[in-house]
Structure formats: C-alpha cells, structure tokens
Motif scaffolding. Structure first.
Motif, mmCIF file in Angstrom:
data_model
loop_
_atom_site.group_PDB
_atom_site.id
_atom_site.type_symbol
_atom_site.label_atom_id
_atom_site.label_comp_id
_atom_site.label_asym_id
_atom_site.label_seq_id
_atom_site.Cartn_x
_atom_site.Cartn_y
_atom_site.Cartn_z
ATOM 1 N N VAL A 177 32.403 18.827 68.126
ATOM 2 C CA VAL A 177 32.362 20.261 67.852
ATOM 3 C C VAL A 177 31.707 20.968 69.033
ATOM 4 N N PRO A 178 32.414 21.878 69.699
ATOM 5 C CA PRO A 178 31.787 22.625 70.797
ATOM 6 C C PRO A 178 30.754 23.615 70.268
ATOM 7 N N MET A 179 29.695 23.790 71.029
ATOM 8 C CA MET A 179 28.658 24.730 70.607
ATOM 9 C C MET A 179 29.216 26.128 70.418
ATOM 10 N N SER A 180 30.223 26.463 71.198
ATOM 11 C CA SER A 180 30.813 27.809 71.105
ATOM 12 C C SER A 180 31.515 28.050 69.776
ATOM 13 N N ALA A 181 31.804 26.945 69.026
ATOM 14 C CA ALA A 181 32.504 27.095 67.748
ATOM 15 C C ALA A 181 31.554 27.378 66.593
ATOM 16 N N ILE A 182 30.247 27.192 66.800
ATOM 17 C CA ILE A 182 29.272 27.416 65.734
ATOM 18 C C ILE A 182 29.031 28.912 65.588
ATOM 19 N N MET A 183 29.351 29.441 64.406
ATOM 20 C CA MET A 183 29.183 30.856 64.130
ATOM 21 C C MET A 183 27.977 31.085 63.218
ATOM 22 N N PRO A 184 27.404 32.287 63.217
ATOM 23 C CA PRO A 184 26.269 32.565 62.329
ATOM 24 C C PRO A 184 26.557 32.250 60.868
ATOM 25 N N GLU A 185 27.791 32.506 60.413
ATOM 26 C CA GLU A 185 28.113 32.238 59.015
ATOM 27 C C GLU A 185 28.066 30.741 58.692
ATOM 28 N N ASP A 186 28.309 29.891 59.715
ATOM 29 C CA ASP A 186 28.185 28.454 59.498
ATOM 30 C C ASP A 186 26.732 28.067 59.228
ATOM 31 N N ILE A 187 25.812 28.741 59.884
ATOM 32 C CA ILE A 187 24.384 28.465 59.682
ATOM 33 C C ILE A 187 23.919 29.035 58.343
ATOM 34 N N GLU A 188 24.366 30.230 58.006
ATOM 35 C CA GLU A 188 23.960 30.832 56.733
ATOM 36 C C GLU A 188 24.441 29.985 55.557
ATOM 37 N N MET A 189 25.564 29.307 55.726
ATOM 38 C CA MET A 189 26.093 28.443 54.679
ATOM 39 C C MET A 189 25.157 27.260 54.395
ATOM 40 N N LEU A 190 24.277 26.950 55.364
ATOM 41 C CA LEU A 190 23.348 25.832 55.210
ATOM 42 C C LEU A 190 21.998 26.275 54.666
ATOM 43 N N SER A 191 21.927 27.480 54.104
ATOM 44 C CA SER A 191 20.651 28.049 53.675
ATOM 45 C C SER A 191 19.891 27.124 52.735
ATOM 46 N N ARG A 192 20.582 26.585 51.733
ATOM 47 C CA ARG A 192 19.890 25.726 50.778
ATOM 48 C C ARG A 192 19.539 24.374 51.395
ATOM 49 N N GLU A 193 20.431 23.816 52.189
ATOM 50 C CA GLU A 193 20.184 22.511 52.801
ATOM 51 C C GLU A 193 19.019 22.563 53.782
ATOM 52 N N LEU A 194 18.902 23.659 54.555
ATOM 53 C CA LEU A 194 17.850 23.780 55.562
ATOM 54 C C LEU A 194 16.658 24.600 55.076
ATOM 55 N N ASN A 195 16.756 25.090 53.827
ATOM 56 C CA ASN A 195 15.671 25.909 53.268
ATOM 57 C C ASN A 195 15.392 27.125 54.149
ATOM 58 N N LEU A 196 16.449 27.851 54.494
ATOM 59 C CA LEU A 196 16.312 29.018 55.365
ATOM 60 C C LEU A 196 15.766 30.209 54.585
#
Length: 581
Positions: free
Chosen positions: A274-293
């Motif tokens: 996965v290229p770093m350029s493909a990571i979007m903010p919504e991909d990180i927000e989707m991990l809110s529960r897993e990462l305890n954001l």
C-alpha cells in the motif's frame, strides 16, 4: 412451463396425500390434519396444497398433537383388544400441521376440457399471463388435499437444471435438489451466518465455487485466515480441503499482503503493498475504535491535509519526531521537523497532535505500507476483477484486526470508485456493461457494527452499490452485532444453526413469517443443515447443504451437478477465460 393435467394430478394427489386442510387463514398458518403417521413429516417439510385451478406451496413450521376429547389423550385405553383400541385412537387422536403459506401457482382447468383449451389460447395470445409462482393472496377451501412436494414442484419453484441454477443442497426428507439462481443472487448483497463450528467457511467455498464455475460474477475474497485460496487441512477431520486456486487455476489470483510474503510457504501470484499516498484521513478515522482515537482526530487530520495535501500528509506526519531541543536562551523548545513545531505553526493543539502521532505508530510500523511500492498492486487487483477473474487477498501473518480493517476498507474504496466510473460510462456513453462483482467479507461485524458502519465503504456498498454492479457476501457468526440498516439490505440469507436469540432475530429481521421460522432456525442440525431465506430464493426452505468434498468437485467440474443433468457446455469465451486470456 404449463402445469400438468388436473385430473391425473388429482388422482396422484389422492395416492400421495399426507393430510387435508382443516383451518387457518392468510394472516396465520394453515392447519392440516395428518392422515399418515406423524413421524413421516418433519418440521421444515415443503408441501403442496391442491385446490381447483391453483397449487399452494408452503412450509411445515410445527406439528401438534390433538384429541377430540382430552380424556382420550390423558388415558390409555387398556380395556379393549389392541385392534379395537387402535381403531378408537385413530378416530379420537390426531396430529395437526402448521403450514406457513408462501406461494401459489395457477394450473388451469382440467386438461382436455373446453375451459382448458380457452385458457391455453388466452396464454398463447398474451391475454393471460404465463403461469408463475406468486405470493399467496387467497386460501384453499376446507379439506383440500396436502402432499409432500415432488421433484417437479422443486423445479417449478427453485429452478430447473440449467446454467446458473446452482444446487446448494437437498430437501431433508426426499433428498431432492434445491437450486439458487446465481444471476439473481449477485444482484443484491447477501449473508452466510452460523455459530462457530457450523461450517460457514465450507458453505462459503461452495457458493464461491458455483459463482466461479458458472461465471456469474467476479469475486474478491478478503481471506483473513488464509483458508479460501490454497489447499488446507480441516481442523476437525484432518482431511485435505481443496482451495479455489487448485480448481480454477487460470481464473483465481492469490495476492499476498506485503513484499516477499508467502502463504503457507507458497509464493502468491503477486504481492500487495500500500503506497503512503493511498492512505486517506477517512481510512484513519475508520480505525477510531481499534486505535482508541479521540474526538480531536478529525480536526488534526484536516489540518495535516491542508498543510501537506491528501497524497502526502501521511508520509509527512510519519517523518515527524517528538524531540525537544534547548535554544540559545536555555529553554526547551520543539525540534525542527517535530509534531509540536508543526502544530504550533498551524494553530493545532499540540497535545492532540502528539497523541494522534503516538497512536498512529501502529500504522506507521506496518511493513506493507511503503513510500514507493515495487508495483501498483491495487490497480492490478482492480484490473484482474474487471477482466472477469477472481482475487483472493490472503493476509498471511498480518492477522490483526487493524490490518483487516485498514486494507479492506482502503481497497473497497478504490473499487467503488472504479465501478461507479464504469457504470456511468456504460449508461451515458454506451461503453461495455460492467461485470458484477461480489466482495466476500469475513468477520463482518468488525466492519459493519453500529459504530463502524457509517465510516466504512462496506456499508455504502450494501446500501447503494448494487446499482453499480457491486454487492457484498458477508460471513459472520454474530449477525446481531451487524448494524440493522446493513442487515436490512441483505437480499439472500443462508443461515446455519444459531444458538443466540438475538442472532436468530437479526437473521430473520424484515422477513414475512419470521415468528414461525424462528424455532426452525434454532432446531437446525449443528452442521450441514441451513435455512435459505430472502431475495435469491422464492420461499424459505431448510436444506441439507452439500458437502465440500471430492464428490462436490467431481459433480461440479465434471459437467454434472447434483441434480443429475449435464450442465450447459462452456462457451468459447469461457474456455479462453479459463486459459487466462
């Protein structure tokens, strides 16, 4: 197909009748008085009620003992000889069936009569519709005979032996083949459910083999536990389990996650980085529960995108440090290139930015996320699916929920964009029609629970993307944890035994007659019995599912399905596709 001779059918019904109608109504089940021993009929039996010009199809949902007088049931008759006692019991004790009516089919007047000839002429001229099963809108009269469905009835309702009509199993009493229409199955999202150990993975393999063999759709499998693509060993029997790649070598591509990754010591067809350029903010927000954001995450991500752009923010944030240095005045200040320096310059809360940076270290350290991949694996996957082949993405040793959530959501977001674009080109510019795509998601409750459903691409696919030829096949043991709105979008549901009442209610939600079906679902055999429900099947029916074994593959690949007739010969384009062209 026109129904058969009414007169001959009536004679056959008298010979095979198991009972007759004694009560019931449209808003409740029909009551049938049994004329055969109660052990001859099981819950879930598929029965036919013959009444004049119509056939009614229903499902046995309950058996109840009754008596003309409670005294006959309470007391055993011992004073009379056995022969006379049996006759007395036959007149005073009985068994009633509860039959859930599902469909009705017009069969026309008696064969050979003037009325029948006029009926046929009306059908041929288009003045009368061709007879087909429709939802029950009326009721048969008292004493209408009831019989167990035969092979012709199964074919009339669930389809005949032809390409795309795939045998999923057989009826429990008579071992008659039950088919699902694969073209209809892929038109809407579907689900395979069952408690742990009920054989969900084997049943999923059977369905996927049918989709691939009959070329009904392209398939993308997110194989979290590496069990669909390559051959495996069954944990309970120790026998070899054939992978989809072994039987569809030219049409299935195995993709490994990360550079140089192997799957059980075997090299995949290619690897996904996965290229770093493909990571979007919504991909990180989707991990809110897993990462305890925290709630401030969205604000910090928005500031990063504003500063560095959507394709460079992730790499820039990863390269930041949290170092402090001592300036000329002897004060500790953020170092150049630090998170705190960037936050101060852009009006972002320093503690929130550093907290997010700390929590994203788990993502920063994933070895399959690289700045410049050796090849564009995401595009390769999309092109493979567009070409009519299938992809099994095996996660290898990356079996954490974080890996599954991130990669599956990111990839489906790209697929969604590609299929929407192709569909718009087809409808607006007359280009080639998009190929149907089925995305298989295991452990679906981790992606489609109430908290996550609104953030993932999967919920959008379930709700909206069937008009863009993309549907889901979700596989899960806890359907009650899947968001209600997503469950309501599932067309076909295939469920094994479920022990939890909440899970049973979730599988039956939105279906007519769910109260009558609840007990049936709870009493399925723990293995190899499933209940077919919803869009892809004309009516609910419990079946014995096929075994995923050598016989299954011999019947499927050898040109014969379990129904006995040879399948339709492959077309030239199918053969070329098998060879990889």
């Amino acid at each position: 197909m026109l129904p058969t001779n009414n007169t001959q059918s009536a004679i056959n019904t008298q010979k095979s009748a198991i009972g007759y109608i004694v009560g019931g109504g449209l808003k409740e089940s029909f009551r049938v008085r049994l004329t055969v021993p109660s052990q001859d009929v099981q819950e879930g039996a598929f029965v036919v009620i013959e009444s004049g010009d119509w056939l009614f199809y229903g499902l046995v949902t309950d058996l109840q003992l009754g008596a003309t007088d409670p005294r006959f049931a309470d007391e055993q008759e011992t004073r009379l000889p056995e022969k006379y006692a049996a006759l007395l019991h036959g007149q005073t004790l009985f068994t009633n069936l509860e039959v859930l009516p599902s469909l009705m089919l017009e069969r026309g007047p008696d064969f050979g009569t003037p009325a029948y000839q006029r009926w046929i002429e009306a059908i041929d001229s288009g003045l009368h519709e061709q007879p087909r099963p429709v939802p029950v809108k009326t009721i048969p009269p008292h004493h209408s005979p009831v019989r167990l469905a035969g092979e012709g009835d199964l074919a009339e309702i669930f389809g005949k032996e032809e390409k795309g009509k795939f045998v999923i199993g057989t009826t429990r009493e008579q071992d008659l083949p039950v088919r699902i229409d694969l073209a209809k199955f892929v038109q809407r999202s579907s689900g395979i459910f069952g408690a742990t150990g009920t054989g969900k993975s084997f049943l999923t393999r059977i369905v996927l083999a049918g989709l691939m063999h009959y070329n009904a759709a392209s398939v993308l499998v997110f194989d979290m536990h590496n069990e669909y693509g390559l051959d495996d060993i069954a944990s309970d029997t120790g026998k070899r389990v054939i992978g989809l790649k072994s039987k569809f070598a030219a049409r299935v591509r195995i993709v490994g996650l990360g550079r140089g990754g192997t799957i059980r010591g075997m090299m995949p067809d290619f690897n996904l980085e996965v290229p770093m350029s493909a990571i979007m903010p919504e991909d990180i927000e989707m991990l809110s529960r897993e990462l305890n954001l925290k709630e401030t995450t969205a604000t910090t991500l928005e500031a990063l995108v504003t500063t560095f752009g959507r394709d460079k923010w992730f790499a820039a944030f990863k390269d930041m440090t949290q170092e402090m240095v001592v300036n000329d005045d002897g004060k500790r200040v953020p170092a150049h290139g630090s998170v705190a320096e960037w936050a101060n310059e852009n009006g972002v809360n320093v503690m929130a930015a550093e907290g997010l940076h700390n929590k994203l270290r788990r993502v920063f350290n994933l070895d399959y996320i690289v700045e410049q991949p050796a090849e564009d694996g995401i595009t390769q996957i999309i092109e493979t699916l567009e070409a009519g082949r299938h992809v099994v993405l095996s996660f290898g040793h990356h079996e954490a929920d974080l890996d599954y959530l991130l990669v599956s959501n990111l990839l489906t977001r790209r697929i969604r964009n590609a299929w929407e674009h192709r569909t718009n080109d087809y409808r607006s510019n007359g280009k080639e029609e998009p190929r149907p795509l089925v995305i298989v998601v295991e452990e679906a409750h981790k992606l489609l629970n109430r908290e996550m459903a609104g953030q993932t691409t999967f919920s959008t696919i379930a709700r909206e993307l069937r008009k863009y030829y993309v549907t889901l096949l979700i596989v899960d043991q806890r359907p009650s944890q899947i968001y209600d709105e997503v469950m309501s979008q599932l067309g076909t549901r295939i469920s094994g035994w479920l022990g939890d009442d909440d899970d049973i209610r979730a599988v039956l939600s939105g279906l007519a007659g769910r109260d009558a079906l609840r007990g049936m679902l709870a009493r399925l055999q723990p293995k190899e019995e499933v209940l077919l429900l919803g869009w892809g099947v004309p009516m609910p029916l419990p079946v014995k599912s096929r075994r995923y074994d050598d016989r299954f593959w011999a019947e499927l690949m050898g040109g014969k399905d379990i129904g006995g007739a040879a399948s339709v010969p492959a077309r030239e384009d199918d053969l070329l596709r098998d060879l990889g062209f």
